[in-house]
Design an enzyme around this catalytic site. Structure first.
Site, PDB file in Angstrom:
ATOM      1  N   GLU A 181       0.851  -1.186   0.000  1.00 34.55           N
ATOM      2  CA  GLU A 181       0.000   0.000   0.000  1.00 34.55           C
ATOM      3  C   GLU A 181       0.891   1.242   0.000  1.00 34.55           C
ATOM      4  O   GLU A 181       2.002   1.218   0.556  1.00 34.55           O
ATOM      5  CB  GLU A 181      -0.888  -0.011   1.253  1.00 34.55           C
ATOM      6  N   ASN A 189      -6.670   1.673   2.792  1.00 30.20           N
ATOM      7  CA  ASN A 189      -7.358   2.950   2.972  1.00 30.20           C
ATOM      8  C   ASN A 189      -6.915   3.985   1.939  1.00 30.20           C
ATOM      9  O   ASN A 189      -7.676   4.860   1.554  1.00 30.20           O
ATOM     10  CB  ASN A 189      -7.099   3.490   4.382  1.00 30.20           C
ATOM     11  N   ASN A 222     -12.198  -0.533  -0.747  1.00 32.63           N
ATOM     12  CA  ASN A 222     -11.546  -1.099   0.436  1.00 32.63           C
ATOM     13  C   ASN A 222     -12.301  -0.690   1.695  1.00 32.63           C
ATOM     14  O   ASN A 222     -12.576   0.502   1.882  1.00 32.63           O
ATOM     15  CB  ASN A 222     -10.106  -0.565   0.535  1.00 32.63           C
ATOM     16  N   GLU A 223     -12.621  -1.675   2.533  1.00 30.16           N
ATOM     17  CA  GLU A 223     -13.198  -1.432   3.867  1.00 30.16           C
ATOM     18  C   GLU A 223     -14.237  -0.303   3.846  1.00 30.16           C
ATOM     19  O   GLU A 223     -14.175   0.636   4.649  1.00 30.16           O
ATOM     20  CB  GLU A 223     -12.097  -1.113   4.887  1.00 30.16           C
ATOM     21  N   TYR A 232      -6.944  -8.507  11.962  1.00 30.36           N
ATOM     22  CA  TYR A 232      -5.632  -8.334  12.589  1.00 30.36           C
ATOM     23  C   TYR A 232      -5.746  -8.786  14.043  1.00 30.36           C
ATOM     24  O   TYR A 232      -6.767  -8.546  14.693  1.00 30.36           O
ATOM     25  CB  TYR A 232      -5.204  -6.867  12.531  1.00 30.36           C
ATOM     26  N   GLU A 281      -6.578  -9.002   3.790  1.00 29.56           N
ATOM     27  CA  GLU A 281      -5.700  -8.397   4.816  1.00 29.56           C
ATOM     28  C   GLU A 281      -5.761  -9.278   6.054  1.00 29.56           C
ATOM     29  O   GLU A 281      -6.842  -9.429   6.645  1.00 29.56           O
ATOM     30  CB  GLU A 281      -6.141  -6.977   5.174  1.00 29.56           C
ATOM     31  N   GLN A 297       1.373  -6.354   5.770  1.00 32.49           N
ATOM     32  CA  GLN A 297       1.709  -6.065   4.393  1.00 32.49           C
ATOM     33  C   GLN A 297       3.054  -6.705   4.055  1.00 32.49           C
ATOM     34  O   GLN A 297       3.532  -7.522   4.838  1.00 32.49           O
ATOM     35  CB  GLN A 297       1.732  -4.570   4.182  1.00 32.49           C
TER      36      GLN A 297
HETATM   37  O1  AHR Z   1      -3.046  -2.607   6.337  1.00 31.61           O
HETATM   38  C1  AHR Z   1      -3.228  -1.368   6.947  1.00 31.61           C
HETATM   39  C2  AHR Z   1      -4.662  -0.862   6.839  1.00 31.61           C
HETATM   40  O2  AHR Z   1      -5.503  -1.721   7.549  1.00 31.61           O
HETATM   41  C3  AHR Z   1      -5.265  -0.833   5.461  1.00 31.61           C
HETATM   42  O3  AHR Z   1      -4.964   0.326   4.755  1.00 31.61           O
HETATM   43  C4  AHR Z   1      -6.726  -0.900   5.745  1.00 31.61           C
HETATM   44  O4  AHR Z   1      -7.457  -1.506   4.705  1.00 31.61           O
HETATM   45  C5  AHR Z   1      -6.818  -1.647   7.048  1.00 31.61           C
HETATM   46  O5  AHR Z   1      -7.622  -1.007   7.960  1.00 31.61           O
END
Ligand code: AHR
Length: 521
Positions: A39, A84, A184-185, A256, A304, A363
């Site tokens: 990203e 993001n 995205n999101e 996460y 992700e 990432q």
């Molecule tokens: O990976 C970091 C961020 O985590 C990404 O930009 C977003 O999609 C997520 O919230």
């Protein structure tokens, strides 16, 4: 009732049983399960993959040392350009002559984006490295026209406006990008251009329709929830898929995990949380399919996933000062414990191979990443590099439907979780990859029952959790690798039985990969 946060979680587990049968198959292991993510965030691009002037830079300005580690990591696919970031990205500003490109203020990470790397630079890097690209379009501040134009720019043949612009920029052949994320999101209030499920569902359906009219061969990923904790989780998937079910191939998942308040027992059970999350998204997607009486199955793009100290170390996007020159943002330093959890999350993904063909470790470089760099300096492997690289190398062919009988322990965050998890893959030539996690704080003996085929173990690798705080830098990573990552002494840890059963001893709080054969006599 005892407070689950203080109740003891008994992680002693003397024995567990894992049963493998060659005919009990979960599904083919798609190579795209070993994807990652670059990203425009912090130092992922600038001084990460790209650093002209670095001693290892190629003629395009991309770091050779990072590309070499990326290959060693076994990354099959890379998602780009966000995250993001994509939700306020103007891709047209980052194509064409670099000298004419203007910097823009990225509102997602409050960083001045110099636009030195854009679509062509990324896609050509991926092509040179033999990596499949996965592109995302901006459905935050933009919409149908910009998304369709980007597909045409990437995949169109000569003779139309955007394809001809690509050709004018020096690239004649279409890139043939197959996999596209519809934003995205978009469920997240932090997202630039955040939408409710109806607004997003309608926009995704129209953008996806136009993108497929440009190139009918592409596959589409519609945004699912940003995490299972989102208040709209479930309803979001149902609504969004009600607009897009017939058009899209995958629904996205993001998750996460981190250790909070020293709750090691819960952190080690992150794979169980991921397992439940996948089951719930599959159920939501299948419910929409059932209502439509559709035979189509929507699969998951887990685009992700990782360990990220989001609650405990990240101040939040809105609290970041405006910065330029590739600031150090979210450069989490990982421990052996984090690496055990990453290995265990891969066990979960393999066990869902039938419904999860695509996944991205978020990432790749510097930002919550297995590869770290110093500007002008070296590149190195974080502890999490090892379980990912080893799984990507050994998990081939078909994921077996592995039966695990193990005691459970109580966790404050994820309820009851098994102390042992396992996944296995078998390739056409009979080569076996076996992946085992011991979440217990004791050594565990696993009875490996192999029914219908003979099992042999030739090599193995093991990551054990550490108890030291992680400290930034290549010296720390090397120290963790030395103390936590090692070859398994197969003669000592694996005892073949005479009755179709083999015993494997797993160190406390460890992740183990075993390579061997699993073939019918
Ligand atoms: O990976 C970091 C961020 O985590 C990404 O930009 C977003 O999609 C997520 O919230």
């Amino acid at each position: 009732m005892p407070d689950p946060r203080t109740a003891p979680s008994d992680r002693r587990a003397p024995r567990a049983r894992v049963t493998l049968h060659p005919d009990f198959r979960r599904g083919a292991v798609d190579r795209r399960l070993f994807g990652s993510f670059v990203e425009h965030l912090g130092r992922a691009v600038y001084t990460g993959v790209y650093e002209p002037g670095h001693a290892t830079a190629d003629e395009h300005g991309f770091r050779r040392d990072v590309a070499d580690l990326t290959r060693e990591l076994g990354v099959s696919m890379v998602r780009y350009p966000g995250g993001n970031f994509v939700s306020n990205y103007v891709w047209e500003d980052a194509v064409g002559p670099v000298a004419e490109r203007k910097p823009f203020l990225d509102l997602a990470w409050r960083t001045v984006e110099p636009n030195l790397v854009g679509t062509d630079e990324f896609l050509q890097w991926a092509e040179r490295e033999g990596i499949e690209p996965m592109m995302a379009v901006n459905l935050g501040t933009r919409g149908v026209a910009a998304a369709a134009a980007l597909v045409e720019y990437c995949n169109g043949e000569a003779g139309t406006r955007w394809a001809d612009l690509r050709i004018a920029h020096g690239r004649t052949e279409p890139y043939g990008v197959k996999l596209w994320c519809l934003g995205n999101e978009m469920d997240g209030p932090w997202q630039i251009g955040h939408k409710d499920a109806h607004e997003y569902g309608k926009l995704a359906a129209e953008a996806g329709k136009a993108m497929k009219l440009v190139d009918p061969s592409i596959s589409l990923v519609v945004c699912g929830s940003s995490s299972m904790q989102m208040p709209t989780f479930g309803e979001w998937e149902r609504t969004v898929l009600s607009y897009t079910y017939d058009l899209v191939d995958h629904v996205s998942m993001h998750a996460y995990y981190e250790e909070v308040d020293g709750d090691r027992a819960s952190f080690l059970a992150s794979g169980t949380a991921m397992d439940r999350f996948i089951d719930r998204v599959v159920a939501s997607a299948d419910a929409v399919g059932a209502e439509r009486r559709s035979d189509k199955k929507i699969t998951i793009s887990f685009d992700e996933w990782n360990v990220w100290y989001l609650e405990t170390r990240f101040p939040g996007e809105a609290n970041l000062p405006i910065q330029r020159d590739a600031p150090r943002i979210i450069e989490d330093v990982y421990s052996g414990l984090d690496a055990v959890v990453v290995g265990d999350l891969l066990v979960t993904l393999l066990n869902h191979a039938d419904r999860v063909p695509v996944a991205c470790l978020a990432q790749l470089v510097n930002v919550i990443a297995p590869i770290m760099t110093e500007p002008g300096g070296e590149a190195w492997r974080q502890p999490t590099f090892h379980p990912f690289a080893t799984t990507a190398r050994l998990a081939r062919g078909t994921a077996l439907d592995v039966r695990v009988d193990a005691p459970t322990y109580g966790t404050a965050r994820h309820g009851d979780a098994p102390v042992v998890t396992a996944a296995a893959t078998v390739d056409d030539d009979g080569s076996l990859g076996l992946f085992l996690t011991n979440r217990s704080d004791h050594e565990v003996e696993v009875d490996l029952a192999h029914v219908g085929a003979a099992l042999g173990v030739s090599e193995g690798w093991q990551m054990v959790a550490d108890h030291e705080a992680a400290v930034a830098g290549p010296e720390h990573a090397a120290k963790v690798a030395d103390s936590c990552w090692s070859a398994v002494d197969v003669a000592a840890a694996v005892t073949p039985g005479t009755d179709g059963s083999t015993t494997v001893r797993l160190a406390p709080e460890s992740w183990t990969a075993l390579a061997g054969t699993f073939a019918r006599a």
